[in-house]
Design a protein around this motif. Structure first.
Motif, PDB file in Angstrom:
ATOM      1  N   ARG A   1       0.814  -1.211   0.000  1.00 12.12           N
ATOM      2  CA  ARG A   1       0.000   0.000   0.000  1.00 12.12           C
ATOM      3  C   ARG A   1       0.853   1.269   0.000  1.00 12.12           C
ATOM      4  N   TYR A   2       2.166   1.102   0.087  1.00 12.82           N
ATOM      5  CA  TYR A   2       3.057   2.260  -0.015  1.00 12.82           C
ATOM      6  C   TYR A   2       3.113   2.734  -1.467  1.00 12.82           C
ATOM      7  N   PRO A   3       3.419   3.996  -1.690  1.00 13.30           N
ATOM      8  CA  PRO A   3       3.547   4.486  -3.075  1.00 13.30           C
ATOM      9  C   PRO A   3       4.662   3.756  -3.823  1.00 13.30           C
ATOM     10  N   GLU A   4       4.511   3.672  -5.146  1.00 11.52           N
ATOM     11  CA  GLU A   4       5.481   2.958  -5.967  1.00 11.52           C
ATOM     12  C   GLU A   4       6.881   3.542  -5.818  1.00 11.52           C
TER      13      GLU A   4
ATOM     14  N   GLY B   1       6.418 -11.335  -4.542  1.00 17.08           N
ATOM     15  CA  GLY B   1       5.211 -10.521  -4.518  1.00 17.08           C
ATOM     16  C   GLY B   1       3.971 -11.349  -4.729  1.00 17.08           C
ATOM     17  N   GLY B   2       2.819 -10.734  -4.459  1.00 21.66           N
ATOM     18  CA  GLY B   2       1.555 -11.448  -4.571  1.00 21.66           C
ATOM     19  C   GLY B   2       1.057 -11.527  -5.992  1.00 21.66           C
ATOM     20  N   VAL B   3       0.057 -12.370  -6.202  1.00 20.86           N
ATOM     21  CA  VAL B   3      -0.547 -12.548  -7.524  1.00 20.86           C
ATOM     22  C   VAL B   3      -1.437 -11.362  -7.859  1.00 20.86           C
ATOM     23  N   ASP B   4      -2.242 -10.928  -6.885  1.00 25.67           N
ATOM     24  CA  ASP B   4      -3.248  -9.904  -7.156  1.00 25.67           C
ATOM     25  C   ASP B   4      -2.689  -8.489  -7.074  1.00 25.67           C
ATOM     26  N   ALA B   5      -1.593  -8.305  -6.341  1.00 23.59           N
ATOM     27  CA  ALA B   5      -1.035  -6.966  -6.170  1.00 23.59           C
ATOM     28  C   ALA B   5       0.302  -6.905  -6.881  1.00 23.59           C
ATOM     29  N   ALA B   6       0.314  -6.314  -8.066  1.00 27.51           N
ATOM     30  CA  ALA B   6       1.540  -6.263  -8.862  1.00 27.51           C
ATOM     31  C   ALA B   6       2.558  -5.334  -8.214  1.00 27.51           C
ATOM     32  N   PHE B   7       3.802  -5.807  -8.170  1.00 26.31           N
ATOM     33  CA  PHE B   7       4.869  -4.974  -7.637  1.00 26.31           C
ATOM     34  C   PHE B   7       5.377  -4.074  -8.759  1.00 26.31           C
ATOM     35  N   PRO B   8       5.663  -2.809  -8.483  1.00 28.90           N
ATOM     36  CA  PRO B   8       6.110  -1.905  -9.557  1.00 28.90           C
ATOM     37  C   PRO B   8       7.408  -2.399 -10.182  1.00 28.90           C
TER      38      PRO B   8
ATOM     39  N   ARG C   1       1.348  12.414  -2.031  1.00 27.84           N
ATOM     40  CA  ARG C   1       0.739  11.081  -2.049  1.00 27.84           C
ATOM     41  C   ARG C   1       1.503  10.120  -2.951  1.00 27.84           C
ATOM     42  N   GLY C   2       2.211  10.667  -3.924  1.00 30.22           N
ATOM     43  CA  GLY C   2       2.984   9.812  -4.811  1.00 30.22           C
ATOM     44  C   GLY C   2       4.292   9.342  -4.214  1.00 30.22           C
ATOM     45  N   VAL C   3       4.670   9.916  -3.077  1.00 36.16           N
ATOM     46  CA  VAL C   3       5.954   9.581  -2.452  1.00 36.16           C
ATOM     47  C   VAL C   3       5.758   8.958  -1.074  1.00 36.16           C
ATOM     48  N   LEU C   4       4.829   9.484  -0.303  1.00 36.99           N
ATOM     49  CA  LEU C   4       4.667   9.074   1.086  1.00 36.99           C
ATOM     50  C   LEU C   4       3.598   7.999   1.232  1.00 36.99           C
ATOM     51  N   PRO C   5       3.776   7.080   2.200  1.00 36.72           N
ATOM     52  CA  PRO C   5       2.681   6.150   2.504  1.00 36.72           C
ATOM     53  C   PRO C   5       1.495   6.921   3.059  1.00 36.72           C
ATOM     54  N   ALA C   6       0.326   6.319   2.996  1.00 39.20           N
ATOM     55  CA  ALA C   6      -0.911   7.029   3.337  1.00 39.20           C
ATOM     56  C   ALA C   6      -0.881   7.610   4.743  1.00 39.20           C
ATOM     57  N   TYR C   7      -0.273   6.882   5.703  1.00 35.74           N
ATOM     58  CA  TYR C   7      -0.295   7.370   7.080  1.00 35.74           C
ATOM     59  C   TYR C   7       0.595   8.596   7.292  1.00 35.74           C
ATOM     60  N   MET C   8       1.434   8.932   6.292  1.00 34.00           N
ATOM     61  CA  MET C   8       2.296  10.108   6.411  1.00 34.00           C
ATOM     62  C   MET C   8       1.810  11.301   5.596  1.00 34.00           C
ATOM     63  N   VAL C   9       0.815  11.100   4.749  1.00 34.19           N
ATOM     64  CA  VAL C   9       0.321  12.201   3.923  1.00 34.19           C
ATOM     65  C   VAL C   9      -0.405  13.206   4.814  1.00 34.19           C
ATOM     66  N   PRO C  10      -0.051  14.501   4.733  1.00 34.15           N
ATOM     67  CA  PRO C  10      -0.697  15.497   5.592  1.00 34.15           C
ATOM     68  C   PRO C  10      -2.209  15.530   5.388  1.00 34.15           C
ATOM     69  N   ALA C  11      -2.930  15.728   6.484  1.00 32.57           N
ATOM     70  CA  ALA C  11      -4.380  15.839   6.409  1.00 32.57           C
ATOM     71  C   ALA C  11      -4.789  17.172   5.813  1.00 32.57           C
TER      72      ALA C  11
END
Length: 895
Positions: A389-392, A409-416, A769-779
């Protein structure tokens, strides 16, 4: 007698050598009282004959008790008591209210214009005192052990106190590059009152001249948490007394503080040409004692000298048919899990991955994840877990920084895709290993076991390299105390990219327990998770306090019996007050709650403190003693050891210290340092804490810009640097805020930026959002003409305005049809969202772009159930996170 009355009084004790003329003394007292117009009709000299000599310890106790007994408000402003001793000497004890001054001659008095001496306003706190609140109002007394030959004056004594307080981290800072003589000269020039260096420290200092046998108390009860009274006698002799409120300063810490003042004063007097930084706060004996206090001896086992996969093999041999893992419908015995891992290890060898390499693992939480991690270790490699779920861009950086050539990596979640990197699924990896024969795994306990990436202040995450032996040491330190064994059922609740997962996976599998792998969406739905705890009969639960708060709320509503016997808290500070509802239903003797302070760089956990209902009452910050094999100390900014009570940087040594930061030798040298006090390397944590007299640690937050949000460790400087990476941002800042103080669910990162004209905050947030994981993106991102700075050039957080509400330009269009503005159901949902997010919400708004998070999702869904609205799963919430689509989803659920 009330403490306020005691603060309104002062006293003087005067030695009267025998033979004692009581009548003459009374006559002189009355004459002085008449001169001061006190009125002598009610003034009398009380006499008491005592059966011991003036030098007897009992005499000192009686003098103290009498000199600290205040006057009634309605009484004369003076009381005189003559204490007669068996050896013929006596003490005259005078107690007066502050409106009356007792002169150098104890028989002369003067009325003050207004009462003085009583404390006014709010008393400064004494953070390092470690007092007992139940003892508030009681006075303690400690002698300052000044050396017998010390020739002391006001400048020396006040200067010594100021330097000690500066080392304690309170009071005014001191430039320690100066010579002692120059430092004391400044104190000489300030007169008897001294400069404001002690202001706000909670410590008062009074220096007076007196005759032998005299003892003056400027106030019968300390007006401040601690007060030092120095008395100077003819010939340069000095004595000192520390009086303190036991509610704020415990006797053990008071005694050590008084000793530090005496020790520093002696050094200042002895070497006037030396720089102040050569002055030692602690004696060699106390240094050794404080170091010993922070050490917990390692347990006598050999686990720490083994590899993780070697320890797992021991369990397989003991119980091959026992269930090792449950993940949904999948159940694997220890033998089956071992076989899957063997094939994965063989597959890595078939791919040409050499022992010692880093292998990326980017899988959802399931059975394949655990088998793959174990397979990587069996191949003699180190696993590098990555959250899909982290940005590519963040995932690519991790792969490049770790030198990874293979990612599972998983089947359903392609790794960049990344140059030179092969991505295989767990099935493909095991297929490559079929028929190749067992791998002979390396058994080097010093080899890296895993690399976990944490937030970094440079704008890039940093990889922490942890060897096998550290994991074994963690099990050694906890197995017996926590009674971990084959009857336990653990949950794997956390992402493998979060080091709490190391404790969950290997703490379970290396002690023979059963690991229940919790699906990602179940971790975000408290009701489903509670159902799982009940159904699987989970006994060992690891949680961040934020997540457990939701479990407590569910437990309040539910009546199914839980089998949980041990809850381990980690990842963020614990506010023990939140546990009151849990203790109301679950006695602490039946379910043990353990607060553990830990750091990725010191192998998950460092300390352990069992929380009881008594802790909830005092609302303390205790995280406990060091684990066996770990060491704790608290240091000042120069790396010098601090005494018990004083706050500074927590330094961790011993069995848990990681190897290094991957590819960052400069940062490694800065944070992993050789201990100047011996004992090998210590990790400078950047956390602020204080050691208690029993060796326990209080965690007091961070010294730098790092924060914890819902268990995630975040460097605010990393967010700032990412924002600065946008070409239109010239300056930026990030701060932690709470919509509701002390409510972790409302924690949010707010950012500020100076933008070039024509740039929208939406563009900059999209870049983040393209660099940071969701929990670090400013609100939120607030545009400012310039970032306010302090005179030191740092961001002036106090001058930052309130965060701007999310603008329309940052809001996304709903994918579904908008709800009718007159629809009461739509209005009800918008109101719920607005209440949770503390802002006005329209149907075009996205819950997460307005600052929503996983804990607020759980809160909204719970409130919907309480209002009788249709049940919505967390997965559906995330997939329909725009208000309009969410309202349409609820409509469909209603049929």
């Amino acid at each position: 007698m009330s403490r306020s009355q005691a603060r309104r009084c002062h006293s003087l004790v005067v030695r009267v050598p025998g033979p004692v003329d009581a009548a003459g003394l009374r006559q002189r007292l009355c004459a002085g009282a008449a001169e001061a117009r006190l009125g002598t009709g009610e003034l009398r000299l009380w006499e008491e004959n005592l059966p011991f000599g003036a030098a007897d310890p009992a005499a000192a106790h009686r003098r103290r008790r009498e000199s600290e007994r205040p006057l009634h408000t309605s009484a004369l402003p003076l009381r005189a008591v003559l204490l007669r001793y068996a050896d013929g000497d006596a003490d005259l004890v005078l107690v007066a209210r502050h409106e009356l001054t007792i002169g150098d001659d104890p028989f002369t008095f003067e009325r003050a214009g207004t009462p003085t001496g009583a404390a006014t306003g709010r008393r400064p706190a004494l953070e390092w005192g470690l007092g007992t609140p139940a003892d508030a109002g009681r006075t303690g007394e400690v002698t300052v052990p000044l050396p017998a030959g010390l020739r002391a004056g006001p400048a020396l004594l006040r200067g010594a106190v100021a330097l000690v307080l500066a080392r304690y981290g309170t009071g005014a800072p001191v430039d320690e590059t100066r010579r002692t003589a120059d430092y004391l000269a400044e104190w000489e020039s300030t007169g008897t009152e001294g400069p404001p260096a002690l202001t706000g420290s909670g410590v008062g200092v009074r220096v007076e001249r007196a005759k032998p046998g005299e003892r003056r108390l400027p106030s019968l009860a300390p007006e401040l948490p601690a007060e030092l009274h120095f008395t100077l006698y003819d010939g340069g002799r000095a004595s000192g007394l520390l009086r303190h409120d036991l509610g704020e300063l415990t006797p053990v810490v008071a005694e050590r503080f008084a000793g530090h003042v005496a020790h520093v004063a002696a050094q200042l007097a002895a070497a006037p040409q030396q720089p102040l930084d050569a002055v030692e706060l602690l004696t060699p004996q106390e240094t050794e004692a404080v170091l010993r206090l922070g050490i917990s001896p390692a347990t006598d086992t050999t686990t720490a000298g083994r590899t993780v996969h070697g320890l797992f093999a021991d369990v397989v041999r003991r119980q091959p048919d026992a269930v090792a893992l449950t993940a949904g419908d999948t159940r694997l015995t220890y033998a089956e899990l071992d076989a899957m891992a063997e094939r994965a290890a063989a597959g890595l060898h078939a791919l040409g991955v050499a022992p010692g390499s880093m292998v990326g693992v980017a899988l959802e939480r399931d059975a394949d994840l655990v088998a793959t991690l174990l397979g990587v270790l069996k191949a003699g490699c180190a696993y590098v877990p990555m959250d899909l779920r982290y940005p590519e861009e963040r995932l690519r950086y991790t792969v490049e920084n770790a030198g990874i050539t293979v990612v599972v990596g998983g089947v359903d979640a392609a790794f960049p895709p990344a140059d030179g990197v092969r991505v295989v699924t767990p099935d493909e990896l095991r297929a490559l290993g079929e028929g190749t024969g067992p791998v002979a795994p390396a058994q080097d306990p010093a080899a890296p076991a895993y690399v976990i990436y944490t937030s970094g202040s440079t704008g890039r995450p940093k990889g922490v390299v942890v060897p096998h032996r550290n994991v074994g040491a963690l099990l050694d330190a906890t197995r017996e105390d926590f009674a971990l064994g084959t009857g336990d059922v653990w949950t794997l609740f956390h992402s493998s990219a979060f080091d709490f997962s190391v404790w969950e996976i290997w703490g379970c599998l290396l002690t023979g327990g059963r690991l229940v792998v919790v699906d990602h969406w179940v971790t975000r739905d408290t009701e489903l998770f509670y159902d799982l705890l009940v159904a699987e009969r989970v006994t060992v639960l690891s949680q961040t306090p934020s997540a457990f708060a939701q479990v407590i709320e569910a437990d309040r509503r539910r009546r199914e019996p839980l089998a949980v016997r041990l809850v381990v808290f980690g990842g963020e500070p614990l506010d023990v007050r939140m546990l009151a509802p849990w203790f109301a239903r679950h006695p602490h003797t039946g379910c043990r709650l353990v607060n553990m302070f830990g750091i990725t760089e010191t192998t998950v956990h460092v300390t352990a403190h069992t929380v009881t209902p008594a802790d909830v009452e005092v609302a303390g910050r205790r995280v406990g003693r060091a684990l066996p094999g770990w060491t704790l100390s608290v240091r000042d900014p120069r790396g010098r050891l601090l005494p018990v009570g004083a706050a500074g940087e927590i330094c961790v040594g011993g069995a848990g210290v990681a190897d290094r930061y991957l590819g960052l030798p400069g940062l490694t040298a800065e944070r992993f340092v050789e201990d100047p006090y011996g004992g090998g390397r210590v990790y400078r944590s950047g956390d602020r804490g204080r050691l208690r007299p029993d060796g326990g640690l209080d965690h007091l937050g961070r010294l730098d810009s790092q924060v914890k949000v819902r268990g995630h460790r975040i460097e605010l400087d990393e967010i700032r640097n990412v924002l600065l990476g946008h070409p239109a941002v010239s300056a930026a800042a990030a701060v932690l805020n709470h919509e509701v103080p002390a409510d972790p669910a409302t924690a949010r990162i707010d950012a500020y930026a100076a933008l070039r004209e024509g740039t929208s905050t939406a563009d900059v947030l999209a870049h983040a959002r393209g660099v940071l994981p969701a929990y670090m993106v400013p609100a939120s991102l607030t545009a400012l003409p310039a970032i306010p700075l302090t005179i030191n050039g740092k961001v002036d957080t106090a001058a930052l305005p309130a965060p701007a509400a999310t603008g329309q330009e940052e809001r996304t269009e709903p994918g579904g049809a908008p709800a009718d503005e007159h629809d009461p159901r739509a209005a009800q949902i918008l109101k719920l969202w607005g209440h949770a997010l503390n802002t006005e919400v329209t149907e075009k708004d996205n819950f997460f772009e307005l600052g929503g998070n996983s804990l607020l999702v759980i809160r909204v869904l719970r409130e919907m159930r309480e209002l009788g609205l249709p049940k919505v799963t967390t997965q559906d919430f995330y997939r329909n996170s725009t208000a309009g689509r969410f309202i349409a989803l609820v409509r469909e659920s209603q049929g």
